[in-house]
Scaffold this motif. Structure first.
Motif, short mmCIF file in Angstrom:
data_model
loop_
_atom_site.label_atom_id
_atom_site.label_comp_id
_atom_site.label_asym_id
_atom_site.label_seq_id
_atom_site.Cartn_x
_atom_site.Cartn_y
_atom_site.Cartn_z
N LEU A 176 -13.77 -36.39 -22.46
CA LEU A 176 -13.30 -35.15 -22.19
C LEU A 176 -13.25 -34.44 -20.86
N SER A 177 -12.27 -34.09 -20.42
CA SER A 177 -12.19 -33.25 -19.03
C SER A 177 -11.99 -31.88 -19.23
N ASP B 43 -0.86 -27.57 -25.94
CA ASP B 43 0.14 -27.92 -25.36
C ASP B 43 1.28 -26.72 -25.04
N ASP C 118 -5.07 -36.87 -28.77
CA ASP C 118 -5.90 -36.81 -27.60
C ASP C 118 -5.19 -36.79 -26.29
N GLN C 119 -3.66 -36.63 -26.21
CA GLN C 119 -3.23 -36.54 -25.30
C GLN C 119 -2.48 -34.90 -25.13
N SER C 120 -3.06 -34.09 -25.97
CA SER C 120 -3.01 -32.60 -26.01
C SER C 120 -3.83 -32.02 -25.01
N ALA C 121 -3.30 -30.85 -24.51
CA ALA C 121 -3.98 -29.97 -23.52
C ALA C 121 -4.35 -28.70 -24.26
N ARG D 206 -6.30 -25.07 -24.72
CA ARG D 206 -6.50 -24.10 -23.65
C ARG D 206 -7.39 -22.86 -24.83
N VAL E 294 -9.65 -25.11 -20.04
CA VAL E 294 -8.70 -26.32 -20.57
C VAL E 294 -9.57 -27.39 -20.76
N ARG F 125 -8.94 -31.51 -21.72
CA ARG F 125 -7.88 -32.78 -21.94
C ARG F 125 -8.81 -34.11 -22.06
N ARG F 126 -8.16 -35.12 -22.35
CA ARG F 126 -8.74 -36.21 -22.53
C ARG F 126 -9.03 -36.51 -20.64
N SER F 127 -10.26 -37.06 -20.74
CA SER F 127 -10.65 -37.61 -19.53
C SER F 127 -9.82 -38.73 -18.87
#
Length: 294
Positions: A133-134, A171, A229-232, A234, A264, A266-268
């Motif tokens: 994760l990032s 998202d 896992d492409q979701s953002a 928040r 926030v 996201r996937r790294s």
């Protein structure tokens, strides 16, 4: 999942459990064994302090990761969490040797170490890419904290004995407003860590997903959810009278959150490359760790 080509290994890096002198004996034997095979052996600089005899070469972790083809991590899952971020940035695969109980990540016992080294160099291992994760802490449009995590990003109430109010968006779509002790955003790898103890689901490591797991929610209908896992994701702190903290893998801490601050997740862009024996499956580990069918 792909076969690991052990014949491509020319330089190995040895990393031991932080501030644990008990790893020294295992590392010395491992270093001698690898050197006899004609491999260049580098020690993590902090690890080298626990080895009685002089080591071949020692480098800080960041420089070590830039030099090696394979990292052998001696310690446990916590040690792997500590080094995974740096190794992933350099695309270095790792294999874990567990000095305690069987781990979810470090699953090679020291008494079978050299047998496994034979298999590893002989290509009898597989690579499991593990998503990371990032995370960024954003205040007034500026990033004031950032980092990566292998297991989870946790937003929690800190030291105060009060609930926190948070908004969750996925998202840019509003999900809910919730009160509780916090929320965990976990990778499939992290789904068997803190998220599991908070009632979250177990995700297979190859599943392209993230889990959002509330921690002690005030509303019992606030349940864990799984998203792609492409979701953002928040998470926004919704009340100014509260304090909230953010940690990554329990090892990195962001500055305390203020009203309307957002974390926030996201996937790294980096994955950790975990090397495991072909005969070890995720279900073997789950049976052993969770005492299934006993």
């Amino acid at each position: 999942m792909t076969r690991y080509n052990g014949s491509e290994i020319k330089t190995t890096g040895l990393i031991g459990k932080f501030r644990d002198p008990s790893v020294g004996h295992v590392l010395e034997k491992l270093s001698a064994n690898l050197s006899q095979r004609g491999l260049r052996v580098l020690f993590d600089q902090e690890t080298a302090a626990h080895v009685q005899n002089p080591v071949p070469e020692a480098l800080p972790l960041e420089k070590l990761a830039a030099e090696i083809d394979l990292a052998i991590v001696v310690g446990g899952d916590g040690t792997i969490l500590h080094v995974a971020r740096t190794l992933a940035e350099h695309d270095v695969p790792l294999v874990g040797v567990n000095l305690g109980r069987l781990g979810f990540l470090a699953d090679i016992p020291p008494d079978e170490l050299f047998e496994h080294i034979d298999d590893l160099l002989g290509g009898k291992y597989r690579i499991e890419p593990r998503a990371m994760l990032s995370a960024e802490l954003i205040r007034d449009g500026e990033v004031i904290g950032s980092g990566t995590a292998l297991n989870d990003v946790v937003i929690y109430k800190g030291d105060i004995s009060r609930l926190i109010d948070i908004e969750t968006w996925i998202d840019d779509q509003f999900v809910n407003h919730s009160r509780g002790d916090g929320v965990i955003v976990a990778t499939p790898t992290g789904s068997t860590a803190y998220a599991l103890s908070a009632g979250g689901p177990i995700l297979h490591p190859e599943l392209p997903a993230m889990a959002l797991v509330p921690v002690c929610p005030h509303t019992l209908s606030n349940r864990p959810i799984v998203v792609r896992d492409q979701s953002a994701i928040r998470i926004v702190l919704a009340r100014s009278s509260q304090q909230a903290q953010t940690t990554l893998d329990g090892q990195i801490c962001f500055p305390p959150m203020q009203l309307n601050d957002a974390v926030v997740v996201r996937r790294s862009k980096h994955d950790m490359k975990l090397i495991r024996p072909y005969e070890h499956t995720q279900y073997d580990v789950l049976r052993a760790k969770l005492n299934w069918a006993q």
